[in-house]
Design a protein around this motif. Structure first.
Motif, PDB file in Angstrom:
ATOM      1  N   LEU A   8       0.832  -1.211   0.000  1.00 40.11           N
ATOM      2  CA  LEU A   8       0.000   0.000   0.000  1.00 40.11           C
ATOM      3  C   LEU A   8       0.867   1.262   0.000  1.00 40.11           C
ATOM      4  CD1 LEU A   8      -2.758  -1.039   2.583  1.00 40.11           C
ATOM      5  CD2 LEU A   8      -2.985  -0.909   0.091  1.00 40.11           C
ATOM      6  N   ALA A   9       1.978   1.223   0.742  1.00 39.87           N
ATOM      7  CA  ALA A   9       2.874   2.387   0.779  1.00 39.87           C
ATOM      8  C   ALA A   9       3.507   2.646  -0.585  1.00 39.87           C
ATOM      9  CB  ALA A   9       3.960   2.183   1.829  1.00 39.87           C
ATOM     10  N   GLY A  10       3.638   1.580  -1.395  1.00 38.28           N
ATOM     11  CA  GLY A  10       4.226   1.716  -2.721  1.00 38.28           C
ATOM     12  C   GLY A  10       3.217   1.967  -3.817  1.00 38.28           C
ATOM     13  N   ALA A  11       1.975   2.270  -3.441  1.00 41.56           N
ATOM     14  CA  ALA A  11       0.927   2.546  -4.427  1.00 41.56           C
ATOM     15  C   ALA A  11       0.432   3.979  -4.270  1.00 41.56           C
ATOM     16  CB  ALA A  11      -0.237   1.575  -4.238  1.00 41.56           C
ATOM     17  N   TYR A  57       5.573  12.929   1.694  1.00 47.37           N
ATOM     18  CA  TYR A  57       6.589  12.487   0.731  1.00 47.37           C
ATOM     19  C   TYR A  57       7.746  13.465   0.710  1.00 47.37           C
ATOM     20  CZ  TYR A  57       2.895   9.372  -0.973  1.00 47.37           C
ATOM     21  OH  TYR A  57       1.916   8.406  -1.081  1.00 47.37           O
ATOM     22  N   PRO A  58       8.949  13.019   0.247  1.00 50.11           N
ATOM     23  CA  PRO A  58       9.347  11.648  -0.097  1.00 50.11           C
ATOM     24  C   PRO A  58       9.412  10.765   1.142  1.00 50.11           C
ATOM     25  CG  PRO A  58      11.252  13.087  -0.142  1.00 50.11           C
ATOM     26  CD  PRO A  58      10.071  13.969   0.078  1.00 50.11           C
ATOM     27  N   PHE A  59       9.371   9.422   0.904  1.00 46.28           N
ATOM     28  CA  PHE A  59       9.275   8.504   2.029  1.00 46.28           C
ATOM     29  C   PHE A  59       9.950   7.183   1.700  1.00 46.28           C
ATOM     30  CE2 PHE A  59       7.005   5.470   4.814  1.00 46.28           C
ATOM     31  CZ  PHE A  59       7.183   6.119   6.036  1.00 46.28           C
ATOM     32  N   VAL A  60      10.496   6.528   2.738  1.00 47.64           N
ATOM     33  CA  VAL A  60      11.105   5.201   2.618  1.00 47.64           C
ATOM     34  C   VAL A  60      10.201   4.191   3.321  1.00 47.64           C
ATOM     35  CG1 VAL A  60      13.083   3.741   3.184  1.00 47.64           C
ATOM     36  CG2 VAL A  60      13.444   6.138   2.542  1.00 47.64           C
ATOM     37  N   PRO A  61       9.542   3.272   2.587  1.00 43.59           N
ATOM     38  CA  PRO A  61       8.682   2.263   3.220  1.00 43.59           C
ATOM     39  C   PRO A  61       9.499   1.150   3.875  1.00 43.59           C
ATOM     40  CG  PRO A  61       8.148   2.598   0.874  1.00 43.59           C
ATOM     41  CD  PRO A  61       9.503   3.186   1.122  1.00 43.59           C
ATOM     42  N   GLY A  63       8.101   2.577   8.700  1.00 41.06           N
ATOM     43  CA  GLY A  63       7.575   2.361   7.362  1.00 41.06           C
ATOM     44  C   GLY A  63       6.180   2.904   7.141  1.00 41.06           C
ATOM     45  N   VAL A  64       5.655   3.633   8.126  1.00 32.89           N
ATOM     46  CA  VAL A  64       4.321   4.225   8.003  1.00 32.89           C
ATOM     47  C   VAL A  64       4.380   5.735   8.230  1.00 32.89           C
ATOM     48  CG1 VAL A  64       1.948   4.237   8.914  1.00 32.89           C
ATOM     49  CG2 VAL A  64       3.211   2.082   8.723  1.00 32.89           C
TER      50      VAL A  64
END
Length: 336
Positions: free
Chosen positions: A51-54, A63-67, A97-98
């Protein structure tokens, strides 16, 4: 920490004119604050990571973010006395990751309260084969046992059997001697795999296998670990034996279900909510020790769908959302 850590690779998701998912170089200054810096050896892919990558996943708020909600690695630096340089640690849940940069990065920095010392009975790789999915399964088993579950009392149902939580639940229950009934929509193609994990019986998806709408059906299982939720949960509740329990941890089958009070007031059935995100740190340590001992699967490798690197993560994130996996996708960041 040395020059080699002045920059490092991480999977970064970003939303500007368009949504992007790519491996980029970051610096330590770009990491969020925390008392402990960890060199990440392994991570794993979870549904929440997908979900984090969608672009429409509704997990990432900034953003930007590292899941990456899981990681295992070695402490590089710590301002907290509980952790020392060179110590092996793991982290799952909390904000990782959230809301806080996660494990899909060669270097991570996080609050010390989120870390668990790696048990001596587990390697970093094994810990991430387990990850959030396996921890959730272990919590589920412990909660069932607190309500009286025991191997000699009969079968335990596990739904979503080919998923991360389901696969670990089967393997851990089998390690304890429980007879396990595995339920999956892929029962025809996954039967051999599930038997290897330790299932004694494989049945179709619950909503396909049994009649819906009956408040009570024949008591078939002493308990259940349900990572699917949705309409099938009402059927499961109707088929739990007297005093049995259902440990519920997922909603891939939907967030709503219709149920009767009959299983609760006539059979004393318990519905147990399972959350691994905010599970207390002192209880985590105990469960990770159990995962390395009495809940240890006969084979960790059977639980691995495949092992990938950072560059293969975008495809893996899509695969987990489409249920194209069988077990855990292990991410080798900086392997041992």
């Amino acid at each position: 920490m040395g020059k080699q850590y002045s920059s490092f690779n991480a999977l970064v998701v970003n939303q500007t004119e368009q949504f992007t998912t790519e491996v980029k170089q970051l610096s330590l200054e770009e990491l969020p604050p925390g008392e402990v810096v960890v060199q990440v050896a392994y991570s794993g892919v979870n549904y929440k990571d997908g979900l984090a990558g969608a672009p429409d996943g509704k997990i990432v708020k900034q953003y930007p973010f590292v899941p990456g909600i899981d990681l295992a690695g070695t402490v590089l630096q710590s301002s907290d006395a509980r952790f020392t340089e060179g110590q092996k640690v793991l982290a799952t849940g909390f904000g990782l990751g959230v809301t806080h940069f996660g494990g899909f990065s060669e270097i991570a920095r996080m609050p010390a309260d989120w870390l668990t010392p790696l048990p001596a009975s587990l390697s970093l790789r094994e810990a991430m084969i387990v990850g959030t999915a396996g921890l959730t399964a272990a919590i589920s088993i412990e909660q069932l046992e607190r309500q009286g579950a025991a191997p000699e009392k009969g079968e335990v149902l596990v739904t979503g059997a080919t998923g991360g939580v389901g696969g670990h639940a089967i393997a851990m229950l089998a390690a304890k001697g429980y007879p396990v009934v595995a339920s999956t929509g892929r029962h025809e193609v996954a039967a051999d795999y599930l038997k290897q994990l330790g299932a004694s019986q494989i049945i179709p998806r619950i909503s396909d296998a049994f009649e819906q709408g009956k408040p009570l059906q024949s008591a078939s299982w002493q308990g259940a670990i349900d990572s699917v939720g949705g309409p099938g949960l009402s059927i499961i509740l109707s088929k739990i034996a007297y005093g049995g329990s259902v440990a519920l941890s997922g909603l891939t089958g939907g967030s709503q279900f219709a149920a009767s009070v009959m299983p609760f007031i006539l059979r004393g059935v318990n519905l147990l909510g399972i959350d691994s995100v905010l599970y207390p740190a002192e209880k985590r340590q105990h469960l990770w020790e159990r995962i390395g001992s009495d809940l240890r699967p006969a084979s960790f490798e059977l639980l691995v769908d495949r092992e990938i690197g950072l560059q293969q993560l975008p495809e893996a994130l899509a695969d987990i959302l489409q249920a194209r996996t069988q077990g855990r996708i292990l991410v080798a960041i900086r392997p041992e």
